[in-house]
Design an enzyme around this catalytic site. Sequence first.
Site, PDB file in Angstrom:
ATOM      1  CB  THR A   1      -0.905   0.015   1.258  1.00 30.52           C
ATOM      2  OG1 THR A   1      -1.750  -1.119   1.192  1.00 30.52           O
ATOM      3  CG2 THR A   1      -1.756   1.258   1.337  1.00 30.52           C
TER       4      THR A   1
ATOM      5  CG  ASP B   1      -1.358  -7.125  -2.214  1.00 31.67           C
ATOM      6  OD1 ASP B   1      -2.194  -6.212  -2.189  1.00 31.67           O
ATOM      7  OD2 ASP B   1      -1.220  -7.949  -1.272  1.00 31.67           O
ATOM      8  CB  SER B   2       2.882  -8.199   1.190  1.00 32.27           C
ATOM      9  OG  SER B   2       1.769  -8.198   2.034  1.00 32.27           O
ATOM     10  CB  SER B   3      -1.572 -11.356  -0.830  1.00 28.98           C
ATOM     11  OG  SER B   3      -2.181 -10.471   0.051  1.00 28.98           O
TER      12      SER B   3
ATOM     13  CB  THR C   1       1.139 -11.175  15.151  1.00 23.92           C
ATOM     14  OG1 THR C   1       1.949 -12.256  15.617  1.00 23.92           O
ATOM     15  CG2 THR C   1      -0.103 -11.747  14.506  1.00 23.92           C
TER      16      THR C   1
ATOM     17  CD  GLN D   1      -6.241 -22.518  18.274  1.00 27.20           C
ATOM     18  OE1 GLN D   1      -7.213 -21.893  18.722  1.00 27.20           O
ATOM     19  NE2 GLN D   1      -6.327 -23.727  17.798  1.00 27.20           N
ATOM     20  CB  CYS D   2      -2.857 -17.484  23.275  1.00 23.62           C
ATOM     21  SG  CYS D   2      -4.012 -18.566  24.109  1.00 23.62           S
TER      22      CYS D   2
HETATM   23  N1  ASP Z   1      -2.489  -5.628   0.627  1.00 25.73           N
HETATM   24  C1  ASP Z   1      -1.389  -4.778   1.001  1.00 25.73           C
HETATM   25  C2  ASP Z   1      -0.136  -5.618   1.050  1.00 25.73           C
HETATM   26  O1  ASP Z   1       0.111  -6.294   2.007  1.00 25.73           O
HETATM   27  C3  ASP Z   1      -1.661  -4.117   2.313  1.00 25.73           C
HETATM   28  C4  ASP Z   1      -0.563  -3.217   2.792  1.00 25.73           C
HETATM   29  O2  ASP Z   1       0.349  -2.871   2.085  1.00 25.73           O
HETATM   30  O3  ASP Z   1      -0.627  -2.787   3.934  1.00 25.73           O
HETATM   31  O4  ASP Z   1       0.624  -5.611   0.101  1.00 25.73           O
END
Ligand code: ASP
Length: 343
Positions: free
Chosen positions: A16, A60-62, A168, A280-281
């Site tokens: 972003t 995009d980091s995904s 996290t 999971q905590c």
């Molecule tokens: N979807 C974006 C990413 O992780 C969100 C961000 O940059 O904060 O690439």
Amino acid sequence: MSKHISNILLIYTGGTIGMIKNPKTGALMAFDFDKLQKNIPELRLLEHKISTISFEEPIDSSNMNIRYYQKITKMIEDNYEDFDGFVVLHGSDTMSYSSSVISFMLENLSKPIIFTGSQLPIGDLRTDAKENLITSIQLAGLKENGKSVITEVGLYFEYKLYRANRTTKLNAEHFEAFDSYNYPPLAESGVHLNINYPYLKKVNRRKKLLVHQDLSDQILVLKIFPGIGKEVLAHILDTSHIKAIILETFGSGNANTEDWFIHLLKKAIKEGKYVVNVTQCIGGSVNMGHYETSQDLKKIGVISGKDITTEAAVAKLMYLLPKDLSPKVFKTIFETSLRGEMK
Ligand code: ASP
């Protein structure tokens, strides 16, 4: 604190922070990194010398994966001698994963690698990008007696620098998007930049940087839930491609005590798979054997993730699996803190 001019390399991977709105669709998309600099004239006011490199196609980091981790690490390795610090601009969504992986790939770091990003694009009026970027550069350039103050992989977001492999992403909307429940911030930015000296990673500057490029993706994260099905678990664990399973358990590392559950995990371990117990905590530690509900896990050879995050556990497995260690050594090494990722 004396002022030194440092050479900083900004590595733009996407996210972003460098995105603009497509006027037609309204969707956010990555744009040319040169424009990012034009949007922050304040960068010129910093005392540090800033150079930039960018992914040819910011992502995009995904879409981050092992290939990109190797690319970021190579960019750092190739420029390591010429720069005093590195700032990696990265999407916030998977920043904790990537920065954790990079922390394992780079052994004996004596210079700062600061990951940062933002919740709003740099061109947005209310953006959080400018403060995140400017303070990250200051932290990456911070020296005392001519030596870098931070000598590890950090993640800076909304006034706090964290040890990256302790973080996290906790919030998809707040500017304060990250936290590190099991380790205090390394620095906090207010009127002054306060460094939390006792918590910084100690450095041995005589040791040379070692880069580990070999990573494995044969990992599964399995979040258990009350009522998890026997057939589903049996089917998943039967996959021969999986070498390690991160079992996200309840509380301090507890799970179902039914015979079939323990039997399936035991079978997987016998077949040479590693099972790592991570809670999971969001805070606290696994303590196998503390409750009856974790005693069998301990007995069958499940590895304790202690207070590691799932993100760092994934990263540590990616790094350790290609090393071909014996099961005993693997367990001992996993349960030992290598980069300050666990207690
Ligand atoms: N979807 C974006 C990413 O992780 C969100 C961000 O940059 O904060 O690439």
